[in-house]
Design a protein around this motif. Structure first.
Motif, short mmCIF file in Angstrom:
data_model
loop_
_atom_site.label_atom_id
_atom_site.label_comp_id
_atom_site.label_asym_id
_atom_site.label_seq_id
_atom_site.Cartn_x
_atom_site.Cartn_y
_atom_site.Cartn_z
N HIS A 72 0.81 -1.22 0.00
CA HIS A 72 0.00 0.00 0.00
C HIS A 72 0.85 1.28 0.00
N ARG A 73 1.88 1.28 0.87
CA ARG A 73 2.69 2.50 0.99
C ARG A 73 3.47 2.77 -0.30
N ILE A 74 3.97 1.69 -0.92
CA ILE A 74 4.73 1.84 -2.17
C ILE A 74 3.82 2.45 -3.24
N ALA A 75 2.62 1.92 -3.36
CA ALA A 75 1.68 2.43 -4.37
C ALA A 75 1.23 3.85 -4.02
N ASN A 76 1.09 4.12 -2.73
CA ASN A 76 0.57 5.41 -2.29
C ASN A 76 1.52 6.56 -2.58
N GLN A 77 2.80 6.26 -2.81
CA GLN A 77 3.74 7.32 -3.16
C GLN A 77 3.29 8.03 -4.43
N LYS A 78 2.58 7.31 -5.29
CA LYS A 78 2.02 7.93 -6.50
C LYS A 78 0.49 7.98 -6.41
N ARG A 79 -0.02 7.87 -5.18
CA ARG A 79 -1.47 7.86 -4.93
C ARG A 79 -2.18 6.85 -5.85
N ILE A 80 -1.55 5.72 -6.04
CA ILE A 80 -2.16 4.65 -6.85
C ILE A 80 -2.87 3.70 -5.90
N VAL A 81 -4.11 3.38 -6.24
CA VAL A 81 -4.91 2.47 -5.42
C VAL A 81 -4.83 1.07 -6.04
N ILE A 82 -4.53 0.08 -5.19
CA ILE A 82 -4.56 -1.32 -5.67
C ILE A 82 -5.88 -1.91 -5.17
N VAL A 93 3.71 -11.56 -8.39
CA VAL A 93 2.71 -10.48 -8.30
C VAL A 93 3.40 -9.17 -7.94
N PHE A 94 4.36 -9.23 -7.03
CA PHE A 94 5.11 -8.02 -6.64
C PHE A 94 5.81 -7.41 -7.85
N CYS A 95 6.50 -8.23 -8.63
CA CYS A 95 7.24 -7.72 -9.79
C CYS A 95 6.29 -7.01 -10.76
N VAL A 96 5.13 -7.62 -10.99
CA VAL A 96 4.15 -7.03 -11.92
C VAL A 96 3.61 -5.72 -11.35
N LEU A 97 3.22 -5.74 -10.07
CA LEU A 97 2.66 -4.54 -9.44
C LEU A 97 3.69 -3.41 -9.44
N GLU A 98 4.92 -3.73 -9.09
CA GLU A 98 5.96 -2.69 -9.02
C GLU A 98 6.18 -2.06 -10.39
N GLU A 99 6.22 -2.89 -11.41
CA GLU A 99 6.43 -2.38 -12.77
C GLU A 99 5.26 -1.50 -13.20
N MET A 100 4.04 -1.92 -12.87
CA MET A 100 2.86 -1.11 -13.22
C MET A 100 2.87 0.22 -12.45
N ILE A 101 3.22 0.17 -11.17
CA ILE A 101 3.28 1.40 -10.36
C ILE A 101 4.29 2.37 -10.98
N ASN A 102 5.41 1.84 -11.45
CA ASN A 102 6.46 2.69 -12.02
C ASN A 102 6.00 3.38 -13.30
N ARG A 103 5.21 2.68 -14.12
CA ARG A 103 4.85 3.30 -15.39
C ARG A 103 3.51 4.03 -15.39
N LEU A 104 2.69 3.81 -14.36
CA LEU A 104 1.40 4.49 -14.31
C LEU A 104 1.56 5.92 -13.80
N ILE A 127 -4.84 0.05 -9.96
CA ILE A 127 -4.49 -1.29 -10.44
C ILE A 127 -5.53 -2.25 -9.85
N GLY A 128 -6.11 -3.06 -10.71
CA GLY A 128 -7.11 -4.02 -10.26
C GLY A 128 -6.47 -5.38 -10.05
N CYS A 154 12.20 -7.13 -13.04
CA CYS A 154 12.09 -8.55 -13.40
C CYS A 154 11.66 -8.66 -14.86
N SER A 155 12.43 -9.37 -15.66
CA SER A 155 12.08 -9.51 -17.07
C SER A 155 10.93 -10.49 -17.23
N ILE A 156 10.26 -10.39 -18.36
CA ILE A 156 9.15 -11.31 -18.64
C ILE A 156 9.63 -12.77 -18.68
#
Lengths: 218, 131
Positions: A108-118, A140-151, A157-158, A188-190
């Motif tokens: 939550h805190r990581i996403a909240n730095q960009k006010r992104i809601v998971i 799941v972490f790798c995917v979420l982190e990558e999405m947070i970085n580019r959003l 994020i659902g 993390c690469s695909i």
């Protein structure tokens, strides 16, 4: 240890480090509030010769908020405790919804730095699975982190779980404006994530903007 | 004697509220802001002597807010609030003009000492810039 194993070890260490850093930051904020509130009670007592009804009510409110914060902090510690125990065994039987939700709360805190809601939309039934909860959380972490970085800021994020004949899936869907990232910018690469999924006899797929991780029930 | 004006900037609203009240009991004139927008609006409407600024905030982070404050008025002194382990950010903050830093959970007497020192420094800079 071969290079794939070494890469996995490094990614897991980085993942655990990120979660712990975020957790300690959050708990420090909880402790800061508790300390200030306790200090305020002391200050109020010291500053008044006689406490009137308003002061008593104010003090009671502060004590209640301290109690509430201690409860929240204790609940939060439970999430980290469960996270840690996910690594006790390589494979175990666990509830997919609970496993993914634990990670959602800890991020939550990581996403909240960009006010992104998971957000979460989990299948209501318990989704029992026999697999590696630690490796699932890593993916799941790798995917979420990558999405947070580019959003962009204030995105969403659902997180969805669903059951099918193939197994149990986690669907991760970004919602918002994106800044494209190169493959080199990803932690993390695909192929790395696809390898982990294969180790668990599952699949890691990109379907449009969504990522779908599917694991067999056993 | 005029009271020292302090602006507290922290997205943890309840923490900032408790700290503000403690500082008010010690005769500081305190306002609180929970984000960059509120902080900069507050500064523009009533210039504080000292800003106590959380380093890690959502959106516009502490360092960016610090640099913006310094562009508005370089004589406003800023004390950074930080958690353990933010050493690089603290260093960047000090290089960007912060007067001091303090770690959470804070020691109120230590914070007051730093606020008073920062006020003296800010007053001196203001006096020099008027000459």
């Amino acid at each position: 240890m071969d290079s794939a194993g070494e890469e996995l070890r490094i990614m897991q260490m980085q993942f655990i480090g990120r979660i712990i850093a975020s957790f300690t930051h959050e708990v420090k904020n909880h402790l800061a509030f508790i300390k200030e509130s306790a200090g305020l009670v002391g200050d109020l007592m010291a500053s008044r010769e006689h406490l009137d009804v308003k002061d008593v009510h104010h003090t009671v409110d502060i004590m209640q908020s301290i109690e509430d914060q201690v409860r929240k902090s204790s609940e939060f510690c439970s999430y980290l405790n469960r996270f840690a125990h996910r690594m006790d065994c390589l494979k175990t039987t666990f509830d997919m919804n609970e496993c993914v939700d634990d990670l959602r709360v800890l991020m939550h805190r990581i996403a909240n730095q960009k006010r992104i809601v998971i957000g979460k939309a989990f299948e209501s039934d318990r989704l029992q699975i026999h697999s590696s909860p630690a490796l699932l959380q890593l993916m799941v972490f790798c995917v979420l982190e990558e999405m947070i970085n580019r959003l962009a800021m204030n995105s969403r994020i659902g997180l969805k779980t669903l059951s099918s004949k193939e197994g149990i899936s986690v669907v991760i869907s970004p919602e918002g404006e994106e800044t494209p990232q190169s493959e080199a910018e990803r932690r993390c690469s695909i192929p790395f994530l696809q390898n982990i999924a294969r180790r668990l006899e599952g699949a890691f797929e990109e379907k449009g903007k969504d990522v779908v991780i599917t694991l067999p029930r056993s | 004697m005029t009271r020292t004006k302090v602006l507290l900037v922290d997205d943890e609203v309840e923490f900032a509220s408790a700290l503000a009240e403690r500082l008010q009991l010690r005769n500081f004139d305190v306002r609180a802001a929970s984000n960059a927008l509120e902080a900069l609006a507050s500064i523009n409407s009533d210039t504080p002597d000292v800003v106590v600024l959380d380093l890690k905030m959502p959106g516009m982070g502490g360092i960016e807010i610090l640099k913006t404050i310094k562009k508005i008025d370089r004589t406003i002194e800023v004390i950074l609030l930080t958690g353990h382990g933010d050493r690089e950010s603290v260093q960047e903050g000090m290089q960007s003009g912060a007067a001091e830093y303090i770690m959470k959970p804070i020691d109120i007497e230590e914070l007051i000492s730093k606020i008073n020192s920062a006020k003296v420094k800010g007053d001196k800079n203001r006096a020099e810039s008027r000459r």
